[in-house]
Design a protein around this motif. Structure first.
Motif, mmCIF file in Angstrom:
data_model
loop_
_atom_site.group_PDB
_atom_site.id
_atom_site.type_symbol
_atom_site.label_atom_id
_atom_site.label_comp_id
_atom_site.label_asym_id
_atom_site.label_seq_id
_atom_site.Cartn_x
_atom_site.Cartn_y
_atom_site.Cartn_z
ATOM 1 N N HIS A 1 3.492 6.581 13.337
ATOM 2 C CA HIS A 1 4.281 6.888 12.153
ATOM 3 C C HIS A 1 3.936 5.903 11.037
ATOM 4 O O HIS A 1 3.724 4.720 11.290
ATOM 5 C CB HIS A 1 5.778 6.783 12.449
ATOM 6 C CG HIS A 1 6.212 7.573 13.624
ATOM 7 N ND1 HIS A 1 6.319 8.948 13.612
ATOM 8 C CD2 HIS A 1 6.545 7.201 14.873
ATOM 9 C CE1 HIS A 1 6.712 9.376 14.786
ATOM 10 N NE2 HIS A 1 6.854 8.328 15.578
ATOM 11 N N ARG A 2 3.928 6.426 9.809
ATOM 12 C CA ARG A 2 3.748 5.597 8.616
ATOM 13 C C ARG A 2 4.856 5.965 7.642
ATOM 14 O O ARG A 2 5.198 7.138 7.484
ATOM 15 C CB ARG A 2 2.385 5.857 7.956
ATOM 16 C CG ARG A 2 1.177 5.551 8.812
ATOM 17 C CD ARG A 2 0.960 4.095 9.030
ATOM 18 N NE ARG A 2 0.576 3.411 7.804
ATOM 19 C CZ ARG A 2 0.373 2.109 7.724
ATOM 20 N NH1 ARG A 2 0.511 1.333 8.783
ATOM 21 N NH2 ARG A 2 0.031 1.549 6.580
ATOM 22 N N PRO B 1 0.841 -1.207 0.000
ATOM 23 C CA PRO B 1 0.000 0.000 0.000
ATOM 24 C C PRO B 1 0.877 1.259 0.000
ATOM 25 O O PRO B 1 2.099 1.184 0.168
ATOM 26 C CB PRO B 1 -0.785 -0.099 1.311
ATOM 27 C CG PRO B 1 -0.473 -1.411 1.905
ATOM 28 C CD PRO B 1 0.671 -2.022 1.178
ATOM 29 N N ALA B 2 0.250 2.417 -0.145
ATOM 30 C CA ALA B 2 0.972 3.694 -0.231
ATOM 31 C C ALA B 2 1.846 3.963 0.994
ATOM 32 O O ALA B 2 2.905 4.584 0.873
ATOM 33 C CB ALA B 2 -0.008 4.845 -0.427
ATOM 34 N N THR B 3 1.408 3.528 2.162
ATOM 35 C CA THR B 3 2.210 3.664 3.376
ATOM 36 C C THR B 3 2.209 2.351 4.132
ATOM 37 O O THR B 3 1.270 1.553 4.009
ATOM 38 C CB THR B 3 1.691 4.783 4.314
ATOM 39 O OG1 THR B 3 0.386 4.439 4.787
ATOM 40 C CG2 THR B 3 1.666 6.137 3.624
ATOM 41 N N VAL B 4 3.274 2.137 4.918
ATOM 42 C CA VAL B 4 3.382 0.932 5.736
ATOM 43 C C VAL B 4 3.848 1.322 7.133
ATOM 44 O O VAL B 4 4.366 2.423 7.345
ATOM 45 C CB VAL B 4 4.354 -0.104 5.126
ATOM 46 C CG1 VAL B 4 3.816 -0.646 3.816
ATOM 47 C CG2 VAL B 4 5.746 0.469 4.928
ATOM 48 N N ASN B 5 3.701 0.399 8.065
ATOM 49 C CA ASN B 5 4.137 0.690 9.430
ATOM 50 C C ASN B 5 5.654 0.598 9.538
ATOM 51 O O ASN B 5 6.339 0.090 8.652
ATOM 52 C CB ASN B 5 3.428 -0.218 10.438
ATOM 53 C CG ASN B 5 3.728 -1.688 10.227
ATOM 54 O OD1 ASN B 5 4.827 -2.059 9.840
ATOM 55 N ND2 ASN B 5 2.753 -2.532 10.493
ATOM 56 N N VAL B 6 6.166 1.145 10.616
ATOM 57 C CA VAL B 6 7.621 1.199 10.812
ATOM 58 C C VAL B 6 8.257 -0.188 10.869
ATOM 59 O O VAL B 6 9.293 -0.410 10.224
ATOM 60 C CB VAL B 6 7.969 2.054 12.049
ATOM 61 C CG1 VAL B 6 9.446 1.946 12.403
ATOM 62 C CG2 VAL B 6 7.585 3.508 11.801
ATOM 63 N N PRO B 7 7.701 -1.161 11.596
ATOM 64 C CA PRO B 7 8.338 -2.481 11.605
ATOM 65 C C PRO B 7 8.471 -3.098 10.213
ATOM 66 O O PRO B 7 9.501 -3.695 9.881
ATOM 67 C CB PRO B 7 7.432 -3.315 12.509
ATOM 68 C CG PRO B 7 6.799 -2.311 13.423
ATOM 69 C CD PRO B 7 6.586 -1.097 12.558
ATOM 70 N N SER C 1 10.784 8.823 3.623
ATOM 71 C CA SER C 1 9.733 9.747 4.050
ATOM 72 C C SER C 1 8.838 9.083 5.091
ATOM 73 O O SER C 1 8.360 7.964 4.885
ATOM 74 C CB SER C 1 8.880 10.181 2.861
ATOM 75 O OG SER C 1 9.668 10.873 1.930
ATOM 76 N N VAL C 2 8.631 9.794 6.191
ATOM 77 C CA VAL C 2 7.807 9.279 7.279
ATOM 78 C C VAL C 2 6.709 10.291 7.580
ATOM 79 O O VAL C 2 6.981 11.485 7.738
ATOM 80 C CB VAL C 2 8.663 9.039 8.549
ATOM 81 C CG1 VAL C 2 7.793 8.568 9.705
ATOM 82 C CG2 VAL C 2 9.785 8.058 8.271
ATOM 83 N N LEU C 3 5.483 9.823 7.636
ATOM 84 C CA LEU C 3 4.348 10.650 8.039
ATOM 85 C C LEU C 3 4.089 10.379 9.511
ATOM 86 O O LEU C 3 3.930 9.225 9.902
ATOM 87 C CB LEU C 3 3.113 10.303 7.204
ATOM 88 C CG LEU C 3 3.283 10.381 5.682
ATOM 89 C CD1 LEU C 3 2.029 9.868 4.988
ATOM 90 C CD2 LEU C 3 3.595 11.797 5.260
#
Length: 69
Positions: A55-56, A16-22, A47-49
């Protein structure tokens, strides 16, 4: 319990467009605690949102990082 295998670049492109930090940490081969520390210091290589304490990681930035590696 063993760690999940490192995903391939093609697999990451399908994320997906963003993923979790782990998940992002696994993709670039570092521990999630180290990744969280990089985020805290403003030194994440991608890049981190941030949404408060959550955080994503932007998947496109992971792809760019790994393509350049």
């Amino acid at each position: 319990m063993s760690a999940a295998p490192t995903p391939t670049l093609d697999e990451i492109r399908d994320w997906p467009a963003t993923v979790n930090v782990p998940e992002a940490a696994r993709a670039i081969g570092i521990s999630k605690s180290h990744f969280f520390e990089l985020i805290k210091r403003g030194e994440a290589p991608v890049s981190v949102l941030s949404f408060g304490a959550r955080h994503r990681v932007v998947t496109a930035s992971l792809v760019r990082l790994l393509e350049g590696a």
